[in-house]
Design a protein around this motif. Structure first.
Motif, PDB file in Angstrom:
ATOM      1  N   ASN A 130      46.513  58.282  23.453  1.00 28.64           N
ATOM      2  CA  ASN A 130      45.924  58.846  24.560  1.00 28.64           C
ATOM      3  C   ASN A 130      45.027  59.048  23.159  1.00 28.64           C
ATOM      4  O   ASN A 130      43.824  59.460  23.891  1.00 28.64           O
ATOM      5  CB  ASN A 130      46.521  61.021  24.290  1.00 28.64           C
ATOM      6  CG  ASN A 130      47.668  60.400  26.036  1.00 28.64           C
ATOM      7  OD1 ASN A 130      47.252  59.295  26.878  1.00 28.64           O
ATOM      8  ND2 ASN A 130      48.370  60.839  25.985  1.00 28.64           N
ATOM      9  N   ASN A 168      42.466  57.181  23.014  1.00 27.20           N
ATOM     10  CA  ASN A 168      41.241  56.458  23.862  1.00 27.20           C
ATOM     11  C   ASN A 168      40.487  57.188  24.365  1.00 27.20           C
ATOM     12  O   ASN A 168      39.724  57.977  24.718  1.00 27.20           O
ATOM     13  CB  ASN A 168      42.912  56.528  25.928  1.00 27.20           C
ATOM     14  CG  ASN A 168      41.926  56.426  27.197  1.00 27.20           C
ATOM     15  OD1 ASN A 168      40.818  55.169  27.027  1.00 27.20           O
ATOM     16  ND2 ASN A 168      42.250  56.663  28.234  1.00 27.20           N
ATOM     17  N   LYS A 174      51.699  49.621  28.117  1.00 24.02           N
ATOM     18  CA  LYS A 174      51.575  49.892  29.045  1.00 24.02           C
ATOM     19  C   LYS A 174      53.076  50.546  30.096  1.00 24.02           C
ATOM     20  O   LYS A 174      52.746  51.185  30.766  1.00 24.02           O
ATOM     21  CB  LYS A 174      50.698  49.032  29.935  1.00 24.02           C
ATOM     22  CG  LYS A 174      50.342  49.470  31.259  1.00 24.02           C
ATOM     23  CD  LYS A 174      49.511  48.831  31.776  1.00 24.02           C
ATOM     24  CE  LYS A 174      49.175  49.051  33.306  1.00 24.02           C
ATOM     25  NZ  LYS A 174      50.042  49.765  34.356  1.00 24.02           N
ATOM     26  N   VAL A 197      48.805  54.498  28.175  1.00 24.05           N
ATOM     27  CA  VAL A 197      48.337  53.265  27.717  1.00 24.05           C
ATOM     28  C   VAL A 197      47.535  53.211  29.621  1.00 24.05           C
ATOM     29  O   VAL A 197      48.303  51.782  30.250  1.00 24.05           O
ATOM     30  CB  VAL A 197      48.799  52.021  27.623  1.00 24.05           C
ATOM     31  CG1 VAL A 197      48.632  50.780  27.529  1.00 24.05           C
ATOM     32  CG2 VAL A 197      49.361  52.664  26.389  1.00 24.05           C
ATOM     33  N   HIS A 242      41.864  51.403  29.149  1.00 21.13           N
ATOM     34  CA  HIS A 242      42.299  52.943  28.060  1.00 21.13           C
ATOM     35  C   HIS A 242      40.950  51.874  26.797  1.00 21.13           C
ATOM     36  O   HIS A 242      41.380  50.937  26.729  1.00 21.13           O
ATOM     37  CB  HIS A 242      43.956  51.888  27.485  1.00 21.13           C
ATOM     38  CG  HIS A 242      44.493  52.742  25.801  1.00 21.13           C
ATOM     39  ND1 HIS A 242      42.774  52.073  24.833  1.00 21.13           N
ATOM     40  CD2 HIS A 242      44.968  53.451  26.078  1.00 21.13           C
ATOM     41  CE1 HIS A 242      44.184  53.833  24.157  1.00 21.13           C
ATOM     42  NE2 HIS A 242      45.250  54.276  24.774  1.00 21.13           N
TER      43      HIS A 242
END
Length: 201
Positions: free
Chosen positions: A40, A43, A114, A121, A131
């Protein structure tokens, strides 16, 4: 005067790469909650904006020559290198873009994570829903002499690039974009493994 790439990678890209690297280490050590937190953190919307500034339709960084070179050569029928050629290219170039030098990651690695971390993701159908770090560092195989200009899949005409440099270059020649030939510079040497170690565990 020619330049090495469209836009120099920003520090946030390398920060995201470190988060991703740490996330993989956490995942391999069974610390899945920490891994998700790190995915996270990687991202970062600033990274997404950097990528979009190059491959977006209105990019101010991709400037085409006013006198483009006519593309008259016959195209090779096969559009992309074979899997064996891709493996050889990765061994030769490592996991760094030959234009801008940023670390890159294969789509196979992103797809793997993912499946395990779908909330951290993300990879939607629109660019903005993907992402940011995995999108920015998405490993590509670029024809230095474009396929549309008769460029072949021979290993000496294909280099590893990031998504931004590949899509920014598109079907244009180096001369049209006023870019240095990336083959004139050695690949980046580093310990970055493209997060491939996840497949070795």
């Amino acid at each position: 005067m020619p330049k090495r790439c469209f836009r120099e990678p920003i520090p946030e890209i390398y920060d995201s790469a470190r988060y991703l690297d740490a996330a993989v280490s956490a995942h391999l050590n069974g610390r899945t909650k920490l891994a998700e937190e790190l995915f996270n953190l990687a991202n970062n919307p600033v990274v997404w904006e950097w990528t979009d500034s190059i491959w977006g339709k209105a990019s101010k960084y991709v400037v085409i020559s006013k006198n483009p070179i006519p593309h008259t050569e016959e195209k090779e029928k096969v559009r992309m290198p074979s899997k064996a050629q891709m493996k050889t290219l990765r061994a030769r170039d490592g996991y760094h873009c030959r234009f801008c030098g940023m670390p890159v990651i294969r789509a196979e690695v992103r797809k793997y994570f993912k499946e395990i971390y779908p909330d951290a993701v993300g990879w939607g159908r629109t660019n903005k829903s993907q992402h940011a770090a995995f999108q920015c560092m998405w490993l590509q195989y670029d024809h230095v002499v474009p396929h549309s200009s008769g460029g072949t899949n021979d290993l000496d005409n294909v280099v590893i690039t990031c998504a931004a440099c590949n899509y920014g270059k598109w079907n244009y020649t180096l001369e049209e974009l006023d870019l240095y030939d990336p083959r004139d510079f050695p690949p980046v040497g580093s310990t970055w493994d493209g997060l491939e170690r996840v497949f070795e565990s």
